[in-house]
Design a protein around this motif. Structure first.
Motif, PDB file in Angstrom:
ATOM      1  N   ARG A 107       0.841  -1.213   0.000  1.00  0.00           N
ATOM      2  CA  ARG A 107       0.000   0.000   0.000  1.00  0.00           C
ATOM      3  C   ARG A 107       0.871   1.257   0.000  1.00  0.00           C
ATOM      4  O   ARG A 107       0.589   2.214  -0.728  1.00  0.00           O
ATOM      5  CB  ARG A 107      -0.907   0.002   1.234  1.00  0.00           C
ATOM      6  CG  ARG A 107      -2.025  -1.026   1.188  1.00  0.00           C
ATOM      7  CD  ARG A 107      -2.916  -0.869   2.399  1.00  0.00           C
ATOM      8  NE  ARG A 107      -3.967  -1.873   2.432  1.00  0.00           N
ATOM      9  CZ  ARG A 107      -4.271  -2.595   3.499  1.00  0.00           C
ATOM     10  NH1 ARG A 107      -3.598  -2.419   4.623  1.00  0.00           N
ATOM     11  NH2 ARG A 107      -5.249  -3.474   3.467  1.00  0.00           N
ATOM     12  N   LEU A 108       1.915   1.239   0.825  1.00  0.00           N
ATOM     13  CA  LEU A 108       2.803   2.402   0.882  1.00  0.00           C
ATOM     14  C   LEU A 108       3.503   2.638  -0.443  1.00  0.00           C
ATOM     15  O   LEU A 108       3.667   3.787  -0.873  1.00  0.00           O
ATOM     16  CB  LEU A 108       3.848   2.208   1.991  1.00  0.00           C
ATOM     17  CG  LEU A 108       3.354   2.183   3.438  1.00  0.00           C
ATOM     18  CD1 LEU A 108       4.534   2.080   4.394  1.00  0.00           C
ATOM     19  CD2 LEU A 108       2.527   3.422   3.763  1.00  0.00           C
ATOM     20  N   ALA A 109       3.935   1.556  -1.093  1.00  0.00           N
ATOM     21  CA  ALA A 109       4.631   1.691  -2.373  1.00  0.00           C
ATOM     22  C   ALA A 109       3.727   2.315  -3.428  1.00  0.00           C
ATOM     23  O   ALA A 109       4.150   3.199  -4.181  1.00  0.00           O
ATOM     24  CB  ALA A 109       5.127   0.325  -2.843  1.00  0.00           C
ATOM     25  N   VAL A 110       2.476   1.867  -3.480  1.00  0.00           N
ATOM     26  CA  VAL A 110       1.525   2.434  -4.455  1.00  0.00           C
ATOM     27  C   VAL A 110       1.202   3.876  -4.097  1.00  0.00           C
ATOM     28  O   VAL A 110       1.119   4.750  -4.969  1.00  0.00           O
ATOM     29  CB  VAL A 110       0.247   1.574  -4.519  1.00  0.00           C
ATOM     30  CG1 VAL A 110      -0.801   2.235  -5.406  1.00  0.00           C
ATOM     31  CG2 VAL A 110       0.563   0.179  -5.039  1.00  0.00           C
ATOM     32  N   GLN A 111       1.043   4.155  -2.796  1.00  0.00           N
ATOM     33  CA  GLN A 111       0.761   5.525  -2.354  1.00  0.00           C
ATOM     34  C   GLN A 111       1.904   6.460  -2.738  1.00  0.00           C
ATOM     35  O   GLN A 111       1.679   7.558  -3.265  1.00  0.00           O
ATOM     36  CB  GLN A 111       0.553   5.550  -0.841  1.00  0.00           C
ATOM     37  CG  GLN A 111       0.261   6.946  -0.275  1.00  0.00           C
ATOM     38  CD  GLN A 111       0.226   6.965   1.242  1.00  0.00           C
ATOM     39  OE1 GLN A 111       0.281   5.925   1.898  1.00  0.00           O
ATOM     40  NE2 GLN A 111       0.140   8.152   1.820  1.00  0.00           N
ATOM     41  N   ALA A 112       3.141   6.035  -2.489  1.00  0.00           N
ATOM     42  CA  ALA A 112       4.304   6.857  -2.835  1.00  0.00           C
ATOM     43  C   ALA A 112       4.401   7.059  -4.342  1.00  0.00           C
ATOM     44  O   ALA A 112       4.697   8.160  -4.825  1.00  0.00           O
ATOM     45  CB  ALA A 112       5.576   6.207  -2.308  1.00  0.00           C
ATOM     46  N   PHE A 113       4.130   6.002  -5.107  1.00  0.00           N
ATOM     47  CA  PHE A 113       4.161   6.109  -6.569  1.00  0.00           C
ATOM     48  C   PHE A 113       3.145   7.127  -7.068  1.00  0.00           C
ATOM     49  O   PHE A 113       3.455   7.989  -7.902  1.00  0.00           O
ATOM     50  CB  PHE A 113       3.894   4.736  -7.185  1.00  0.00           C
ATOM     51  CG  PHE A 113       3.477   4.773  -8.631  1.00  0.00           C
ATOM     52  CD1 PHE A 113       4.368   5.189  -9.606  1.00  0.00           C
ATOM     53  CD2 PHE A 113       2.199   4.405  -9.011  1.00  0.00           C
ATOM     54  CE1 PHE A 113       3.984   5.229 -10.941  1.00  0.00           C
ATOM     55  CE2 PHE A 113       1.805   4.433 -10.325  1.00  0.00           C
ATOM     56  CZ  PHE A 113       2.706   4.857 -11.305  1.00  0.00           C
ATOM     57  N   SER A 137       9.107  -1.780  14.185  1.00  0.00           N
ATOM     58  CA  SER A 137       8.249  -2.681  13.417  1.00  0.00           C
ATOM     59  C   SER A 137       8.035  -2.155  11.999  1.00  0.00           C
ATOM     60  O   SER A 137       7.951  -0.943  11.774  1.00  0.00           O
ATOM     61  CB  SER A 137       6.897  -2.833  14.115  1.00  0.00           C
ATOM     62  OG  SER A 137       5.961  -3.470  13.268  1.00  0.00           O
ATOM     63  N   VAL A 138       7.942  -3.074  11.055  1.00  0.00           N
ATOM     64  CA  VAL A 138       7.675  -2.700   9.663  1.00  0.00           C
ATOM     65  C   VAL A 138       6.365  -1.937   9.552  1.00  0.00           C
ATOM     66  O   VAL A 138       6.214  -1.051   8.710  1.00  0.00           O
ATOM     67  CB  VAL A 138       7.643  -3.967   8.773  1.00  0.00           C
ATOM     68  CG1 VAL A 138       7.262  -3.615   7.337  1.00  0.00           C
ATOM     69  CG2 VAL A 138       8.981  -4.677   8.802  1.00  0.00           C
ATOM     70  N   LEU A 139       5.419  -2.261  10.434  1.00  0.00           N
ATOM     71  CA  LEU A 139       4.105  -1.607  10.385  1.00  0.00           C
ATOM     72  C   LEU A 139       4.172  -0.139  10.769  1.00  0.00           C
ATOM     73  O   LEU A 139       3.206   0.604  10.578  1.00  0.00           O
ATOM     74  CB  LEU A 139       3.123  -2.341  11.301  1.00  0.00           C
ATOM     75  CG  LEU A 139       2.819  -3.796  10.904  1.00  0.00           C
ATOM     76  CD1 LEU A 139       1.900  -4.439  11.919  1.00  0.00           C
ATOM     77  CD2 LEU A 139       2.215  -3.870   9.503  1.00  0.00           C
ATOM     78  N   ASN A 140       5.311   0.300  11.323  1.00  0.00           N
ATOM     79  CA  ASN A 140       5.492   1.727  11.623  1.00  0.00           C
ATOM     80  C   ASN A 140       5.953   2.518  10.398  1.00  0.00           C
ATOM     81  O   ASN A 140       6.041   3.746  10.463  1.00  0.00           O
ATOM     82  CB  ASN A 140       6.516   1.911  12.740  1.00  0.00           C
ATOM     83  CG  ASN A 140       6.012   1.415  14.083  1.00  0.00           C
ATOM     84  OD1 ASN A 140       4.803   1.331  14.293  1.00  0.00           O
ATOM     85  ND2 ASN A 140       6.914   1.054  14.977  1.00  0.00           N
ATOM     86  N   SER A 141       6.270   1.829   9.319  1.00  0.00           N
ATOM     87  CA  SER A 141       6.660   2.513   8.082  1.00  0.00           C
ATOM     88  C   SER A 141       5.514   3.380   7.592  1.00  0.00           C
ATOM     89  O   SER A 141       4.340   3.046   7.769  1.00  0.00           O
ATOM     90  CB  SER A 141       7.044   1.495   7.002  1.00  0.00           C
ATOM     91  OG  SER A 141       8.097   0.661   7.436  1.00  0.00           O
ATOM     92  N   ALA A 142       5.858   4.495   6.966  1.00  0.00           N
ATOM     93  CA  ALA A 142       4.824   5.440   6.520  1.00  0.00           C
ATOM     94  C   ALA A 142       5.348   6.273   5.357  1.00  0.00           C
ATOM     95  O   ALA A 142       6.556   6.340   5.111  1.00  0.00           O
ATOM     96  CB  ALA A 142       4.397   6.343   7.669  1.00  0.00           C
ATOM     97  N   VAL A 143       4.411   6.894   4.642  1.00  0.00           N
ATOM     98  CA  VAL A 143       4.740   7.792   3.531  1.00  0.00           C
ATOM     99  C   VAL A 143       4.225   9.183   3.868  1.00  0.00           C
ATOM    100  O   VAL A 143       3.089   9.333   4.339  1.00  0.00           O
ATOM    101  CB  VAL A 143       4.120   7.299   2.207  1.00  0.00           C
ATOM    102  CG1 VAL A 143       4.255   8.350   1.112  1.00  0.00           C
ATOM    103  CG2 VAL A 143       4.775   5.999   1.758  1.00  0.00           C
TER     104      VAL A 143
END
Length: 568
Positions: free
Chosen positions: A176-182, A208-214
């Protein structure tokens, strides 16, 4: 006087593919790379025996440079694959596995080099022509009105790298983050030439990976000492910004090469500091609120600017300069002796303080519509985080390739098996005519076709690493995996879905094992009217180029007659 050593003659290897040592190394390279292929691929740890960093990865762009070889023939293939990866980011292992399989199988078949090369080129043109057709049975059109296929494409890239050690929930979150950033880097309603933005990646270890954000805009590292506001947001309409690419440390070495004339009694350090303070006075006069520098700022200048309420950020580094210029509109100042022009100033809408563990970061919001964003990537340790950063950069590139060609190919080995079935069927219909055009016998033509198709199927079969069997259905020619603990006679009714997730098993379907003989057939297409959506997708542009690179590199390897190596 140095001792003179007579120059050794160069080593000449005739017909390198007939050389046992070279064949063994190519076979080892093929096994090494295919064992990394796919979501269940095995990781490799590479370490130089004289010391250095241990690399744990299954990614071709990391693995291939880490594995060194003194054999020029092996390096030829490595260089070709890495060139593809540098341009398209994805499908490096696919290209390597197919190239090495074609080379090895062509040699084992006994076909002459020129015949094998001509047949490979002909069959490649059939593949490319089929893949570029609108009715191609293994191609999916991407609809940018929906993010579902983009999410599937991103998830397929991320899940194929087991060194990231992600749970299903974490994989979905990063997709989801990758698509959002794109999507944030694609400008909306931009007049004239459209320029794509940038995603800046900030790694944060120990979370945690779940703390990743855009975040829209840019996040830059700061310290409390240079940030006058402890919390919240600084917002006063638009904040005037200045950006220096020149060092403001005040060192004479920063002035460049040449002769410096110093008058008797003059103090160069004092004069340079005076010049820096003049710059400080000018930016205060011009009501600058954000002072940015790629390199170091003199402590006295920093103190003066902070005393005037200006936020100072230094040591930005080269990588942030381009996105800063694009986002703020500032023109980087590269000299100290000139008056700052008005056009050098940029704008920032607001500043927000962000905290990620021990990291304090300042978010620079764009003044208007901007295609710059920052992805904060978190993971539990350095090794996983390093691999995750590489994978997310690849995912971003793969998503950008969809703007060039809004299509994707079925993943999970289904494109390879479907193509193999199509080539077998297509080749049978005009075997005599095509063999005459290529200047070979029909027997050679059928043998070369079988080598090509079985090489494609071997790449699909390489996705299974746990002792299971690979099958192909005789209707759509999709790839299926039968687990090692399931007998085929009892498992056909519970196969579930094929590798790409588009076709569901049924009692009426027939299967056969891959790399076994079966009656040729024209595979049916499901992409146009399927109610089921594919679960695994590959980049169309990257895979098409990887297919071409694999065949052309294999042809080059088959065409090499001599290797001349200077050993001095």
């Amino acid at each position: 006087m140095a001792r003179l050593v007579r120059k050794s003659p160069s080593l000449c290897t005739d017909l390198p593919l007939d050389n046992d040592d070279i064949s063994t190394k190519l076979n080892l390279l093929r096994k090494l790379l295919t064992s990394c292929f796919g979501p269940t691929g095995k990781l490799k740890q590479v370490h130089n025996n004289v010391g250095g960093h241990v690399v744990t990865t299954s990614t071709s762009s990391v693995l291939l440079p880490a594995v060194s070889s003194s054999q020029p023939f092996v390096n030829l293939i490595k260089t070709s694959i890495l060139n593809h990866v540098s341009r398209f980011s994805d499908c490096g292992l696919f290209a390597a596995a197919l190239c090495l399989a074609l080379t090895e199988r062509a040699k084992q078949s006994g076909l002459g080099g020129n015949v094998a090369i001509g047949l490979n080129q002909h069959l490649l043109s059939l593949c490319v022509g089929y893949l570029q057709r609108d009715d191609c049975g293994c191609k999916v059109k991407l609809d940018f009105c929906s993010s579902q296929n983009l999410m599937t494409l991103a998830r397929s890239v991320i899940s194929s790298k087991p060194a990231c050690v992600l749970t299903e929930q974490e994989t979905l979150h990063l997709s989801r983050l990758a698509v959002q950033a794109f999507l944030l880097t694609v400008p909306c309603d931009s007049p004239g030439t459209v320029t794509l933005g940038r995603t800046v990646t900030v790694p944060v270890e120990g979370h945690s990976v779940l703390n990743s954000a855009v975040f829209p805009g840019l996040l830059v590292d700061i310290t409390d000492a240079i940030y006058p506001i402890k919390a919240g947001t600084l917002n006063s309409n638009l904040l005037c910004t200045v950006l220096f690419s020149a060092s403001l440390a005040g060192d004479l070495s920063e002035l460049g090469d040449g002769i410096i004339e110093v008058h008797d009694g003059a103090d160069p350090d004092s004069q340079i500091l005076d010049q820096l303070l003049e710059i400080g006075k000018q930016v205060v006069k011009d009501e600058v609120k954000l002072f940015l520098c790629q390199k170091v700022i003199h402590p006295v200048l920093q103190q003066y600017l902070r005393s005037q309420g200006i936020i100072v950020i230094e040591r930005l580094g080269m990588s942030l300069m381009e996105p800063l210029i694009q986002m703020t509109g500032a023109q980087p100042v590269a000299a100290l002796h000139t008056t700052l022009p008005v056009k050098a100033y940029g704008k920032v809408r607001e500043l927000t303080l962000r905290q990620f563990g021990s990291k304090t970061m300042l978010q620079l919001h764009p003044p208007g519509e901007s295609a710059i964003c920052t992805m904060v990537l978190c993971h539990r340790n350095e090794t996983m985080l390093s691999e995750l950063k590489v994978v997310c950069l690849k995912t971003e590139h793969v998503l950008r390739l969809t703007l060039r060609e809004p299509s994707a190919l079925l993943g999970g080995g289904c494109t390879e098996t479907h193509l193999a079935a199509y080539i077998r069927h297509k080749s049978m219909s005009k075997a005599a005519e095509t063999a005459l055009e290529l200047g070979c016998s029909q027997t050679e033509y059928h043998l070369g076709t079988e080598v090509f198709c079985r090489s494609l199927e071997s790449v699909a079969a390489a996705l299974e690493h746990n002792g299971g069997n690979s099958l192909i259905d005789l209707t759509h020619a999709h790839h299926w995996i039968l687990p090692a603990d399931v007998m085929r006679e009892y498992g056909e009714e519970s196969f579930g879905f094929c590798g790409c997730g588009l076709v569901e098993s049924s009692p009426s379907k027939r299967w056969t094992y891959l790399n076994t003989n079966y009656t040729e057939f024209s595979p049916e297409s499901l992409c146009g009217n399927a109610t089921q959506q594919p679960r695994v997708l590959d980049s169309f542009v990257a895979k098409l180029n990887a297919l071409q690179v694999a065949v052309e590199t294999a042809n080059l390897a088959l065409d090499v007659r001599y290797i001349i190596q200077d050993v001095n």
